[in-house]
Design an enzyme around this catalytic site. Structure first.
Site, PDB file in Angstrom:
ATOM      1  CD  GLU A   1      -2.975  -1.111  -0.246  1.00 53.66           C
ATOM      2  OE1 GLU A   1      -2.819   0.306  -0.449  1.00 53.66           O
ATOM      3  OE2 GLU A   1      -3.302  -1.139  -0.661  1.00 53.66           O
TER       4      GLU A   1
HETATM    5  C1  LIG Z   1       2.832  -9.154   0.263  1.00 53.30           C
HETATM    6  C2  LIG Z   1       2.563  -9.112  -0.452  1.00 53.30           C
HETATM    7  C3  LIG Z   1       1.366  -8.748  -0.589  1.00 53.30           C
HETATM    8  C4  LIG Z   1       0.920  -6.965  -1.924  1.00 53.30           C
HETATM    9  N1  LIG Z   1       0.060  -7.065  -2.381  1.00 53.30           N
HETATM   10  C5  LIG Z   1      -0.107  -6.066  -3.420  1.00 53.30           C
HETATM   11  C6  LIG Z   1      -1.431  -6.580  -3.960  1.00 53.30           C
HETATM   12  O1  LIG Z   1      -2.723  -6.356  -3.686  1.00 53.30           O
HETATM   13  N2  LIG Z   1      -1.876  -5.296  -5.022  1.00 53.30           N
HETATM   14  C7  LIG Z   1      -0.257  -4.893  -5.531  1.00 53.30           C
HETATM   15  O2  LIG Z   1      -1.119  -4.437  -6.083  1.00 53.30           O
HETATM   16  N3  LIG Z   1       0.468  -5.033  -5.261  1.00 53.30           N
HETATM   17  C8  LIG Z   1       0.392  -5.749  -4.211  1.00 53.30           C
HETATM   18  N4  LIG Z   1       1.889  -5.994  -3.304  1.00 53.30           N
HETATM   19  C9  LIG Z   1       2.842  -4.864  -3.687  1.00 53.30           C
HETATM   20  C10 LIG Z   1       3.802  -3.679  -3.089  1.00 53.30           C
HETATM   21  O3  LIG Z   1       2.673  -2.794  -2.569  1.00 53.30           O
HETATM   22  C11 LIG Z   1       5.447  -3.125  -3.486  1.00 53.30           C
HETATM   23  O4  LIG Z   1       5.629  -4.578  -3.588  1.00 53.30           O
HETATM   24  C12 LIG Z   1       5.050  -2.128  -2.956  1.00 53.30           C
HETATM   25  O5  LIG Z   1       4.414  -1.047  -3.751  1.00 53.30           O
HETATM   26  C13 LIG Z   1       6.304  -1.317  -3.339  1.00 53.30           C
HETATM   27  O6  LIG Z   1       7.048  -1.124  -4.498  1.00 53.30           O
HETATM   28  P1  LIG Z   1       8.149  -2.401  -5.327  1.00 53.30           P
HETATM   29  O7  LIG Z   1       8.160  -3.844  -4.936  1.00 53.30           O
HETATM   30  O8  LIG Z   1       7.545  -2.808  -6.756  1.00 53.30           O
HETATM   31  O9  LIG Z   1       9.091  -1.541  -4.618  1.00 53.30           O
HETATM   32  P2  LIG Z   1      10.324  -0.549  -5.533  1.00 53.30           P
HETATM   33  O10 LIG Z   1       9.108   0.468  -6.487  1.00 53.30           O
HETATM   34  O11 LIG Z   1      11.335  -1.159  -6.486  1.00 53.30           O
HETATM   35  O12 LIG Z   1      10.575   0.458  -4.069  1.00 53.30           O
HETATM   36  C14 LIG Z   1      11.321  -0.605  -3.809  1.00 53.30           C
HETATM   37  C15 LIG Z   1      12.217   0.852  -2.251  1.00 53.30           C
HETATM   38  O13 LIG Z   1      12.765   2.619  -3.082  1.00 53.30           O
HETATM   39  C16 LIG Z   1      11.487   3.209  -2.661  1.00 53.30           C
HETATM   40  N5  LIG Z   1      11.197   3.714  -3.063  1.00 53.30           N
HETATM   41  C17 LIG Z   1      10.544   3.751  -4.814  1.00 53.30           C
HETATM   42  N6  LIG Z   1      10.419   4.961  -4.814  1.00 53.30           N
HETATM   43  C18 LIG Z   1      10.834   5.863  -4.221  1.00 53.30           C
HETATM   44  C19 LIG Z   1      10.805   7.987  -4.516  1.00 53.30           C
HETATM   45  N7  LIG Z   1      10.401   8.474  -5.043  1.00 53.30           N
HETATM   46  N8  LIG Z   1      10.902   8.635  -3.821  1.00 53.30           N
HETATM   47  C20 LIG Z   1      11.924   7.857  -2.273  1.00 53.30           C
HETATM   48  N9  LIG Z   1      11.740   6.240  -2.449  1.00 53.30           N
HETATM   49  C21 LIG Z   1      11.639   5.598  -3.539  1.00 53.30           C
HETATM   50  C22 LIG Z   1      10.702   2.457  -2.401  1.00 53.30           C
HETATM   51  O14 LIG Z   1      10.098   2.964  -0.910  1.00 53.30           O
HETATM   52  C23 LIG Z   1      10.570   1.379  -1.724  1.00 53.30           C
HETATM   53  O15 LIG Z   1      11.562   0.959  -0.237  1.00 53.30           O
HETATM   54  C24 LIG Z   1       2.270  -6.653  -2.750  1.00 53.30           C
HETATM   55  C25 LIG Z   1       3.348  -6.685  -1.977  1.00 53.30           C
HETATM   56  C26 LIG Z   1       3.842  -7.814  -1.292  1.00 53.30           C
HETATM   57  C27 LIG Z   1       5.424  -8.179  -0.709  1.00 53.30           C
END
Ligand SMILES: Cc1cc2nc3c(=O)[nH]c(=O)nc-3n(C[C@H](O)[C@H](O)[C@H](O)COP(=O)(O)OP(=O)(O)OC[C@H]3O[C@@H](n4cnc5c(N)ncnc54)[C@H](O)[C@@H]3O)c2cc1C
Length: 598
Positions: A441
């Site tokens: 989220e």
């Molecule tokens: C168990 C689980 C359940 C999930 N359920 C759902 C679901 O139901 N539906 C769905 O759509 N997704 C779901 N997700 C996905 C989840 O919402 C994403 O993993 C999350 O939004 C982060 O995206 P990412 O993993 O690609 O990380 P990235 O976007 O690659 O981010 C990596 C890190 O960089 C930081 N970061 C990224 N951009 C910036 C910025 N501009 N400024 C500062 N920091 C930044 C982030 O805070 C994070 O710490 C789920 C994930 C998991 C693990």
């Protein structure tokens, strides 16, 4: 086997005595949940959480979900039956308007019960939780026909919902998403693409799964401006409104993950699946945000919920486990050692968790009441102020409560010593489960940026100024009250730090956005401390008034509030100064090293 008791008395204290729940009886749904009905609902919710959901928490963790060769997913033993009890009890539609099969009761009541359910079984509660988010999006953005088609079954719990944003190359930055939608010429679309990490994406608990999917309509602009939201059912709906042929959406695999094993986290493949636009073309992000705001508050609640259940287990263990003697002489001379609850450092942990949980509960319920006012009041000014509050508090509730939820799961585990690290006592599960709430989220770093970069400046800072005024007036109103002095002095100091931090951001964040980014997480936590401190101020004031006017047999409860509130002011609130000091150093050092130097 971990224990759990729903904190019903505390919820009632916050709602009835601190927040003046009855004052809102003019809002739709509130008169149907008068204080006695409220108490009955909380008691029923508590029973379901304690007796049905909680015993399955360990089962879910140990069994996990299994993807079968045909792509179906089997949830842990007992999950479906527990979910059936949840939906048959009408819990899914508690706050949904009656015209769609709900009970139209306040969202506040839904949130109060939601804490108990998530504390009892976070993984199981994600199935209805995501459905509630999907219901919210269809309610706000659906056409009348869409509402009639999808809502009643989802509200009944016969069908569940999901949210599909994330793709392998695109998480936080949704502008990168590639899933595409091609018009069929009859108003429907063919949806293709791969989504990952989709919670409750496939399972055996409902007759149909209604996926809300972000995709780009062929020819739409690049970036977030070209994203649309679609309804894509697992089973297409036949002429009589029932699940018919299978749609071209399937679960490719389920993730092996750290916690919430009872919830299926799926890779979802869309191969020209039949879908329907929800809301406006290219307005998908806005539509999805309806769902995400609701979901963010729900995730904040998960942080609080795990902190509460972990705390309860730590207290039980600390009273039972005997090790060493009290520093001031034996407290259990009949035994070979004293229970570890006599040790100040164990007390520090228990008090820190307790002081946070009770204020966190008040903050969540205060925000939930504001959500009801924002959606149900007939007074424009009242609605606007409540909406401002919600917008401002959503990243704080999500970011702070989940960071602390994890920290406290670890703290409670520490109370168990080595017995917390092995699986037997269930403490390790709390740690593993709580961790995800900081990530999904919108990861917490992104919540902090939302607060600093968007929410603070919105409408000329109207929301934050209103919050400062509320807290400042509370301190001022109690300035001459000697009993309140230890509380208001600490709160005022925290407020001063927060105002100084806000001023620093105004002066330094615009000229160099890295300063705002570098300050954001400290600022969010500083904000959270003041919000929680304000909740303590109000709870303590109420408890003092109750003690002065007749405590009705609850004197111990109110006395305990005074002590716990004082602990918060003495031991937790001073952290505001450290946050201010840190964030005021700016971004220069943080950004100084070249990437190669790491
Ligand atoms: C168990 C689980 C359940 C999930 N359920 C759902 C679901 O139901 N539906 C769905 O759509 N997704 C779901 N997700 C996905 C989840 O919402 C994403 O993993 C999350 O939004 C982060 O995206 P990412 O993993 O690609 O990380 P990235 O976007 O690659 O981010 C990596 C890190 O960089 C930081 N970061 C990224 N951009 C910036 C910025 N501009 N400024 C500062 N920091 C930044 C982030 O805070 C994070 O710490 C789920 C994930 C998991 C693990």
């Amino acid at each position: 086997m971990p224990i759990f008791r729903a904190p019903v008395q505390d919820t009632l204290f916050v709602l009835n005595d601190v927040l003046g729940y009855e004052r809102y009886s003019n809002l739709a749904g509130f008169s149907d949940a008068s204080p006695d009905v409220l108490e009955a609902i909380l008691a029923e919710g508590a029973k379901l959480a304690e007796n049905v959901m909680h015993p399955l928490n360990r089962v879910g963790d140990m069994e996990g979900c299994v993807r079968n060769d045909d792509g179906s997913v089997t949830t842990p033993k007992g999950f479906k039956e527990a979910f059936d009890q949840y939906r048959e009890g009408g819990w899914m539609g508690l706050a949904v308007p009656a015209e769609f099969g709900g009970q139209g009761l306040p969202y506040t009541v839904h949130s109060a019960v939601g804490e108990y359910m998530s504390a009892a079984n976070m993984a199981l509660m994600m199935y209805p939780g995501l459905t509630q988010g999907a219901i919210a999006a269809v309610l706000v953005h659906g056409t009348d026909e869409q509402k009639a088609t999808w809502l009643p079954k989802m509200v009944e719990g016969a069908w569940t919902g999901t949210m599909n944003l994330t793709e392998p190359h695109c998480g936080t930055d949704l502008g990168l998403l590639r899933s595409k939608a091609v018009p069929n010429g009859d108003g429907s679309y063919k949806i293709s693409g791969q989504k990952i990490f989709i919670s409750a994406g496939e399972h055996d608990m409902s007759d149909n799964i209604i996926h809300l999917v972000l995709a780009r309509i062929e020819g739409a602009p690049e970036g977030v401006k070209g994203i649309s939201l679609f309804i894509v059912p697992k089973f297409n709906i036949d002429a009589s409104g029932n699940p018919g042929t299978r749609n071209a959406v399937s679960c490719g695999s389920i993730e092996e993950k750290m916690g919430i094993h009872g919830n299926s986290t799926c890779v979802m493949n869309y191969d020209e699946a039949h879908g329907f636009l929800l809301g406006e073309a290219n307005g998908g992000l806005k539509a999805m945000f309806t769902m995400m705001n609701e979901a963010r508050l729900g995730v904040g609640l998960q942080g609080l919920a795990v902190s509460e259940v972990a705390y309860q287990n730590a207290v039980a263990y600390a009273k039972d486990r005997i090790q060493g003697r009290s520093l001031t002489g034996p407290k259990a001379p009949d035994k070979k050692a004293d229970p570890i609850i006599v040790h100040p450092d164990i007390r520090r942990k228990l008090m820190t968790m307790k002081a946070f949980n009770e204020a966190g509960r008040a903050l969540v319920l205060w925000t939930a009441i504001n959500s009801d006012v924002a959606h149900r009041s007939e007074d424009d000014a009242e609605r606007r102020a409540a909406d401002d509050h919600m917008g401002l508090m959503t990243p704080v509730v999500k970011g702070v409560l989940t960071d602390k939820g994890f920290e406290h799961a670890v703290m409670a585990q520490q109370v168990f010593g080595g017995h917390g690290y092995i699986e037997e006592h269930g403490m390790s599960q709390f740690v593993r489960d709580a961790r995800i709430a900081m990530i999904y989220e919108g990861a917490n770093g992104v919540q902090a940026l939302d607060l600093v970069g968007r929410k603070l400046g919105l409408n000329g800072g109207r929301a934050v100024q209103a919050f400062f005024k509320d807290v400042g007036e509370f301190c001022e109103a109690n300035r001459g009250d000697e009993q309140m002095a230890p509380y208001t002095k600490a709160l005022k100091k925290g407020l001063n730090d927060l105002q100084a931090a806000t001023m620093w951001l105004v002066q330094n964040g615009m000229s160099n956005p890295d300063n705002a980014g570098a300050a954001s997480t400290d600022y969010m936590h500083l904000f959270g401390l003041v919000a929680l401190g304000y909740m303590w101020g109000r709870m303590v004031k109420t408890a003092q008034d109750k003690l002065a006017t007749g405590a009705n047999g609850s004197a111990d409860f109110y006395e305990t509030k005074l002590v716990t509130g004082l602990y918060f002011m003495e031991r937790v609130m001073p952290e505001t100064a450290a946050h201010l000091a840190r964030l005021s150093t700016g971004s220069a050092t943080m950004m100084a090293l070249a990437a190669e130097a790491f």
